[in-house]
Every structure is written in structure tokens, then in C-alpha cells.
Design a protein around this motif. Structure first.
Motif: not given
Lengths: 314, 349
Positions: A65-84
């Protein structure tokens, strides 16, 4: 008659639901972005990142489940870049999205090569196991298809329900839908268009990351290059097919996955002996194009999709 | 924050910001080298040396730039009309496929006639490949981004099927490759003895032709008008649908030529690894060139240099070649940001 045999077998429907799961996550993610007015073409690359990040975390000893969280976090990081880049700076969403896909994919492959330089056969991880739900899993066919899946599949369905609830039953959902239709009205309400859109892209990208992680943590149990293989682009078609509604998108993903499961099984029949296997492999892509064509006439595209918003501009 | 137009950007802004974007890309390259455990300056040096450091390296860069000029032009033409053609990869393969079908003995002509015939076939193939998505867009409003993207996956499967079936080379030792083009169908070297073929010359000619078309003809004007504002263009009496279809034919044709140039100039036969993503990289080439056809030549050389340089650096220093794709993606994102900031400034509130 082989087709009929396939269609009544429980294992076929179980496979369809399994194939649908990563698509459900990523389609919901894309749907959230587009409902807020941002086309996220980073989806393909963000799924690659999620697939790798979740797998790598578990391979390094983290809990699943930590792995799922890490995957989500990594996705959000690139999402942040896209969003900016796409929201406050209002850059072309096509260019930013494709750039993010390339950046995310290349970064993942780079990280893989740096982390595991000598590996030829990617190592496997102890992935999510099937979790039969008591009583419900005893129902014939449906029990095996819907209630004997891995926890991530259940999470996909729960996520669809949550997204639908938030979108249609909460003030946040109202604001989110409005910001994709008429951002000026949201601005007039005193809400931040930039904040809502950025939030939607970040959360949506997080879901795309989880969709990617499903592939490594609940399907193939390993990471290899080109494993996402256009699933992201298919999800963009599924959003259109689902008319930007979570429920319909979920059904679309299941329908699509059923066809995909069918073509895989047909390859093993006498039909598969006569027809080149490439024809079967083409089907998911051609089907997605067909879905777009069929739905094009009654598509209710969010009015402000791909329209950047700059405060004080009319 | 919000964006405010800058009335008079001044040269510090118009030159300084893109320079900063390039500097940022170099900084990212150095950071990646550090992550991979190598000396950043040595890695930069090796990339540069591998791209332009010797006659062999330079020719390799020019060869790699050739298909990128074609696909870069294909994307630049289409994006100018806001026709989002992400399918140059499929169009390239279709062009190569038709050239190989006709060029392996089916048509017996002297070289001066055969090469133009094959070029025409490749242009037709590429153009037809984009015609479908263009019609779906203009007739039914189907988004061309997804259709062109998905057709890339379909096309590679079609090629795979043909190379394992009817088009398989019986002498190919079981590899999925086509028969070789007849000698008359091959593009000659520009200078005998040097590994640079006339595909490069053809690419330069195409860039000039596209530039002339865009800046000196009515069609070029109409394409720009449609790209800037479709409704205004229609209001001004420009036949928008016809212009979009014409754009699609030109764009697809250029990508098809990339396929012809690769098989006739370099490879000699069709294989599944004919293009390591030239169609996708064409998008970066076109964007870095700001969609200017002559700029495409420069940016294709730059992009090819990074790829060739990174390949050679990777062999020497062991930093994964994927560094090239990361650098290009970063350069792309930083450059579009920098260009936007030359025209707008960020203000608070």
C-alpha cells in the motif's frame, strides 16, 4: 460457437474486470482533469512513472500500500509540473502534455537503468493477491468476476463511486464542473480558477499513477519497457466515450476490457490459427477509434476544455 | 498571479529568456550525469564530441537529422493550422511500406524515373494515412490527437503482420524484414565514400519549399488564418475544411517522405525498427523551431546531435542514453515557457 463458450465462462469476465481496473483509475484521472478544463496528454507518461515508482518502492522493501502511495505521489509530482505550465502560464495543453509524457517516460527509463544497471530480466515482486469477498464471491460467474479480485480492483470501483459523488453531490464538485464550463462564473463566486484547475490536474495525475501501478503491482508483477503500450491514449478515448461522466466511463472501460479479453482468448481458438495475431492486437486501438466516432455526434465536451484562463481577460 | 502582455519586449527579453532555457537544459544534463555517478563536465564533453567531434560523428548527426527534418516539417505544417498530427510515426511507416512494395522489383524503371515514382508513392501513403483522421475531424468533430496517436500502434502492427507474412524476405534468415530495394531505387550518396545520402538534400529542399508555401502562397496564408482563428477565417470566406484537408495531405506526405528517405537512403529494406520514434521526435523538432520550416533544419540538427552524442557518450561513460530524451523534453518545456514569457510578464494579483 467458441465465442459463446468464452462469453459464458467466469474466468473470461474475471479477466475483463482485471483488464479494466488500470483503465478505470486512469480514465477517472483524465476525466477529473478534463472536467476542470485541462486536457492532460501527460497520461501515458504518468502511467509509466506510476508503474515504475510503485514497483520500485515494493522491490526496495516497502509495503504494497505504501507502493501505491508512492505511485500516486509520483503521478502527482508530474501532475504538478503539468498544472504549473498549463494553468497559470496557460501554455498549449497539447505541447505541455506531450512534453510531460516524453519527460516522464524517459525519466522512468533513465531511473530504471541507473537503479538496475546489470539487469536483463526485470525482477518480480510479491504483488497484490486475490481477495475473495465472503459470500458474494460464491455467486456463480459474477462472484468470480467481481468479488474474487485483488484489492486494487475493488479500489478502482470505490474510486469511481467517490469521484461521481464528489463531482455531483458536493460544492467542490460543482465548482470543478463550473470551472471547466465557465471559469468566469467561478471567478465571480470568489473562487480561484487557477487553484481548482491545478488541484484537478494534480489529483487526476495521481489517479493515473495508481492506474500505472496496477500493471506492475496487480497484473504483471514486474516492470518492463513499453508496458503501458498506449493504455493512456485509450483512456482519453474512454473519457470521450463516457461523455465525461464517471459512471459511463466506468462502463466504457469494462466494455472495452471485455473486448480486449475476448481478443486475447480468440487468439487461442481455431480462429486464431487462421488470422495473424497482429489483427487481434490491433482491435483495442481500432475499437477506441470506433468508440470516438460513434460518440462524436452526442459528445458534450466541457465548454472551456483547453481554453486557458487569465484573470482580468475577457 | 496573472499574465500581462509586454508591449516592447526588448532584446534582453527575446534573447535572454531562450538562452536561460538552454542553460536550464544543460544544468539538467549535468544533474542527471551526477545522479548516474559520472563527471558532469566530462559527460557534456562526450555528448558534444560524439555529435560533432569528428567527420564520422558529424555525418552520423546529419544522417540522423534527415528523417527528423521531414517529420519536423510534417508536424510544423499541421500544427500551424492547429491540426494536431501526432501520427507522423504511422505516416512514416506507410510511406516506407509503399516505397518498398513498389521498389523491390514490382516496377522496373531506370533510376531517374523509379526514384520519383517511389517518392510519389511514399507521399501518397503518408497523406492517405492522415486523411482518415482529418476527415473524421472535419466531418464528425472527432479529436485528431487520439485518432492519430492510436493509428501509430495500429500501423506498427500492420507492418509487423506484413513482414511476418506476405512481405517477408525469404532470404532474411527468419528475421521480420522485407526484401531489399533494387539498386536503381536507392538514393545515391551525396559525396562518394561518405555515409550521407541524398535524402538529406531532399529534406533541405522540402524545408525551403514548405517555407515558400507558408510565406509566399495563398494556401500558406489560409493555413495560418485557420490556425489563428478558425471562426474568423471561415467568416473571411476561407474554406476551412478544404484548408484542413490540404494541410493534412501536405503534412502526411512529408512524413511519408521520411519513410522513403530512410529505406531508400539508409536501410535498403523495411524493418520494424526503421524508426526509433522519429514521428514523435518530429513534434519536439517542430516546437523548438517555433513551427518555422527553415528553423526545423536547425532544430533537427540540434536534436539529432543530442541523440547521436548521447549514444556515443553512453558507450564511453555508461550514463543511460535515455538522458537524450529527458534533455529534449526539458528543452521543449523550458523553451515554450521562455517564448511565452518574452511576450507576457507575470504580475501579482
Amino acid at each position: 460457437m467458441e465465442i459463446l463458450d468464452i462469453l459464458i465462462s467466469a474466468s473470461f469476465w474475471a479477466a475483463a474486470v482485471r483488464i479494466a481496473s488500470p483503465l478505470i483509475f486512469a480514465t477517472l484521472g483524465e476525466l477529473i482533469c478534463e472536467r476542470a478544463g485541462v486536457l492532460n496528454l501527460g497520461i501515458e507518461g504518468i502511467m509509466v512513472v506510476g508503474a515504475f515508482a510503485g514497483w520500485m518502492a515494493v522491490y526496495s522493501g516497502a509495503d504494497l500500500w505504501v507502493g501505491v502511495g508512492v505511485a500516486m505521489g509520483a503521478g502527482m509530482l508530474f501532475g504538478l509540473l503539468h498544472a504549473i505550465l498549463s494553468v497559470p502560464f496557460g501554455l498549449s495543453q497539447h505541447v505541455v502534455g506531450l512534453g510531460i509524457t516524453l519527460l516522464a517516460t524517459a525519466s522512468t527509463y533513465f531511473a530504471y537503468r541507473v537503479a538496475l544497471p546489470e539487469v536483463t530480466n526485470p525482477p518480480r515482486i510479491e504483488a497484490f493477491k486475490e481477495l475473495a469477498i465472503p459470500l458474494l464471491s460464491d455467486i456463480p460467474v459474477i462472484g468470480q468476476a467481481l468479488f474474487t479480485q485483488t484489492p486494487l480492483t475493488y479500489l478502482a470501483f470505490v474510486t469511481a463511486a467517490i469521484v461521481a459523488f464528489v463531482l455531483y453531490r458536493t460544492p467542490l464538485g460543482l465548482a470543478l464542473r463550473a470551472v471547466g464550463e465557465n471559469p468566469h462564473s467561478v471567478e465571480a463566486q470568489g473562487l480561484s480558477v487557477t487553484g481548482l484547475r491545478m488541484g484537478a490536474v494534480i489529483v487526476g495525475s495521481g489517479l493515473m499513477g495508481v492506474g500505472g501501478a496496477f500493471l506492475t503491482m496487480s497484473a504483471f508483477n514486474s516492470f518492463f519497457f513499453e508496458m503501458v503500450n498506449g493504455r493512456g491514449w485509450i483512456c482519453i478515448a474512454l473519457v470521450v466515450f463516457g461523455a465525461w461522466k464517471p459512471g459511463k466511463a466506468l462502463l466504457g472501460a469494462l466494455l472495452f476490457a471485455a473486448f480486449d479479453a475476448l481478443q486475447i482468448r480468440l487468439q487461442q481458438t481455431s480462429l486464431g490459427a487462421d488470422i495473424p495475431y497482429q489483427i487481434f492486437l490491433m482491435m483495442p486501438y481500432l475499437l477506441s477509434i470506433l468508440a470516438l466516432v460513434v460518440m462524436s455526434r452526442r459528445a458534450e465536451v466541457p465548454a472551456a476544455l483547453m481554453v486557458p484562463f487569465n484573470k482580468g481577460e475577457r | 498571479m496573472r499574465l500581462e502582455p509586454v508591449a516592447d519586449p526588448g532584446w534582453t527579453r527575446t534573447l535572454g529568456l531562450p538562452a536561460l532555457a538552454l542553460g536550464g537544459t544543460v544544468a539538467i544534463a549535468m544533474a542527471l550525469a551526477l545522479i548516474a555517478g559520472s563527471n558532469p563536465l566530462a559527460v557534456l564533453g562526450l555528448i558534444l564530441k560524439g555529435a560533432v567531434g569528428s567527420k564520422f560523428a558529424l555525418l552520423e548527426t546529419l544522417n540522423r537529422a534527415t528523417p527528423l527534418i521531414f517529420t519536423g516539417l510534417a508536424v510544423a505544417v499541421a500544427f500551424r493550422a492547429k491540426l494536431w498530427n501526432i501520427g507522423a510515426e504511422a505516416q512514416l511507416y506507410m510511406g516506407a511500406l509503399l516505397a518498398v512494395v513498389l521498389g523491390t522489383g514490382a516496377v522496373a524503371l531506370p533510376s531517374v524515373l523509379l526514384i520519383p515514382v517511389l517518392m510519389a508513392a511514399a507521399i501518397t501513403g503518408g497523406a492517405l494515412m492522415l486523411l482518415g483522421p482529418a476527415f473524421l475531424k472535419t466531418r464528425l468533430g472527432v479529436d485528431e490527437v487520439v485518432t492519430t496517436l492510436l493509428l501509430n500502434f495500429v500501423m506498427i502492427l500492420v507492418v509487423s503482420m506484413l513482414l511476418e507474412g506476405p512481405m517477408k524476405d525469404p532470404m532474411g534468415m527468419g528475421w521480420p524484414k522485407s526484401e531489399r530495394l533494387v539498386p536503381d531505387a536507392r538514393l545515391p550518396r551525396i559525396v562518394t565514400g561518405l555515409r550521407l545520402h541524398w535524402g538529406f538534400g531532399l529534406a533541405l529542399i522540402c524545408a525551403v519549399l514548405v517555407w515558400v508555401m507558408q510565406t509566399r502562397t495563398t494556401l500558406g496564408y489560409e493555413i495560418r488564418a485557420v490556425g489563428l482563428n478558425r471562426r474568423a477565417a471561415a467568416f473571411a470566406g476561407i474554406p476551412v475544411t478544404v484548408v484542413v484537408i490540404k494541410t493534412a495531405l501536405i503534412s502526411g506526405g512529408l512524413a511519408g517522405l521520411a519513410g522513403f528517405s530512410e529505406v531508400a537512403g539508409l536501410k535498403g529494406s523495411l524493418t520494424l525498427d526503421l524508426s526509433p520514434g522519429f514521428g514523435y521526435t518530429g513534434i519536439i523538432v517542430a516546437m523548438l523551431a517555433l513551427l518555422n520550416p527553415l528553423g526545423v533544419i536547425v532544430s533537427a540538427l540540434f536534436v539529432a546531435g543530442i541523440f547521436v552524442g548521447a549514444d556515443s557518450m553512453s558507450r564511453a561513460a555508461g550514463v543511460p542514453t535515455y538522458i537524450a530524451d529527458i534533455l529534449l523534453a526539458s528543452a521543449l518545456l523550458l523553451m515554450v515557457l521562455a517564448i511565452m514569457l518574452t511576450r507576457f510578464r507575470v504580475v501579482r494579483g
